[in-house]
Design a protein around this motif. Structure first.
Motif, PDB file in Angstrom:
ATOM      1  N   GLU A   1      -1.510  -0.084  -6.486  1.00 23.59           N
ATOM      2  CA  GLU A   1      -0.431  -0.638  -5.187  1.00 23.59           C
ATOM      3  C   GLU A   1      -0.059   0.637  -4.052  1.00 23.59           C
ATOM      4  OE1 GLU A   1       3.299  -3.859  -4.726  1.00 23.59           O
ATOM      5  OE2 GLU A   1       1.665  -3.943  -7.081  1.00 23.59           O
TER       6      GLU A   1
ATOM      7  N   GLN B   1      -2.519   1.374  -1.758  1.00 28.06           N
ATOM      8  CA  GLN B   1      -3.236   0.419  -1.443  1.00 28.06           C
ATOM      9  C   GLN B   1      -2.060   0.438   0.050  1.00 28.06           C
ATOM     10  OE1 GLN B   1      -6.377   0.170  -0.899  1.00 28.06           O
ATOM     11  NE2 GLN B   1      -5.490  -1.493   0.847  1.00 28.06           N
ATOM     12  N   SER B   2      -0.747   0.230  -0.181  1.00 30.53           N
ATOM     13  CA  SER B   2       0.048   0.421   0.529  1.00 30.53           C
ATOM     14  C   SER B   2       0.257   1.485   1.783  1.00 30.53           C
ATOM     15  CB  SER B   2       1.776   0.344   0.397  1.00 30.53           C
ATOM     16  OG  SER B   2       2.310   0.004   1.446  1.00 30.53           O
TER      17      SER B   2
ATOM     18  N   THR C   1      -2.710   0.774   3.889  1.00 30.57           N
ATOM     19  CA  THR C   1      -2.611  -0.508   4.713  1.00 30.57           C
ATOM     20  C   THR C   1      -1.961  -0.087   6.123  1.00 30.57           C
ATOM     21  OG1 THR C   1      -2.756  -1.865   2.902  1.00 30.57           O
ATOM     22  CG2 THR C   1      -1.871  -2.714   4.828  1.00 30.57           C
ATOM     23  N   ARG C   2      -0.705   1.159   6.094  1.00 33.84           N
ATOM     24  CA  ARG C   2       0.219   0.691   6.378  1.00 33.84           C
ATOM     25  C   ARG C   2      -0.670   2.425   7.974  1.00 33.84           C
ATOM     26  NH1 ARG C   2       4.441   3.732   4.671  1.00 33.84           N
ATOM     27  NH2 ARG C   2       3.487   4.186   2.722  1.00 33.84           N
TER      28      ARG C   2
ATOM     29  N   SER D   1      -0.772  -3.652   9.076  1.00 31.12           N
ATOM     30  CA  SER D   1       0.686  -4.200   8.929  1.00 31.12           C
ATOM     31  C   SER D   1       2.127  -4.370   9.444  1.00 31.12           C
ATOM     32  CB  SER D   1       1.418  -2.746   7.175  1.00 31.12           C
ATOM     33  OG  SER D   1       1.177  -2.052   7.950  1.00 31.12           O
TER      34      SER D   1
ATOM     35  N   TYR E   1       8.705  -3.114   6.572  1.00 30.71           N
ATOM     36  CA  TYR E   1       8.974  -1.604   5.437  1.00 30.71           C
ATOM     37  C   TYR E   1      10.428  -0.926   5.799  1.00 30.71           C
ATOM     38  CZ  TYR E   1       4.125  -1.791   4.319  1.00 30.71           C
ATOM     39  OH  TYR E   1       3.015  -2.515   3.386  1.00 30.71           O
TER      40      TYR E   1
END
Length: 85
Positions: free
Chosen positions: A18, A21-22, A25-26, A31, A36
């Motif tokens: 996770e 993936q985050s 994405t950022r 995102s 964040y």
């Protein structure tokens, strides 16, 4: 890492996935709607600057290597390096 149970192992692996993936994405800019922490921006900047620094070092090393091979293959053969034996 050693864990005490299969459940703990699954939790650990899922959190790593996770997080990865985050980060992707950022990095891709998808995102903007997700808040964040500011500290994450700092770590992202720190990581990118380290990556850029390593690339600059690799590039300089490649240039030096090319320079040395050019000198070795120069007119008159190879240069003497002070070792006679």
């Amino acid at each position: 890492f050693a864990v005490s149970s299969k459940e703990e192992c699954s939790t650990w692996v899922n959190s790593l996935r996770e997080g990865r993936q985050s980060a992707i994405t950022r990095t891709m800019g998808h995102s903007s709607h997700v808040p964040y922490p500011k500290s994450w921006e700092y770590f992202d900047t720190l990581g990118s600057s380290l990556m850029k620094r390593k690339e600059r070092i690799k590039q300089k090393m490649a240039e030096k290597e090319m320079e040395m091979t050019t000198l070795d293959a120069g007119v008159g053969g190879s240069l003497h390096r002070g070792y006679y034996g």
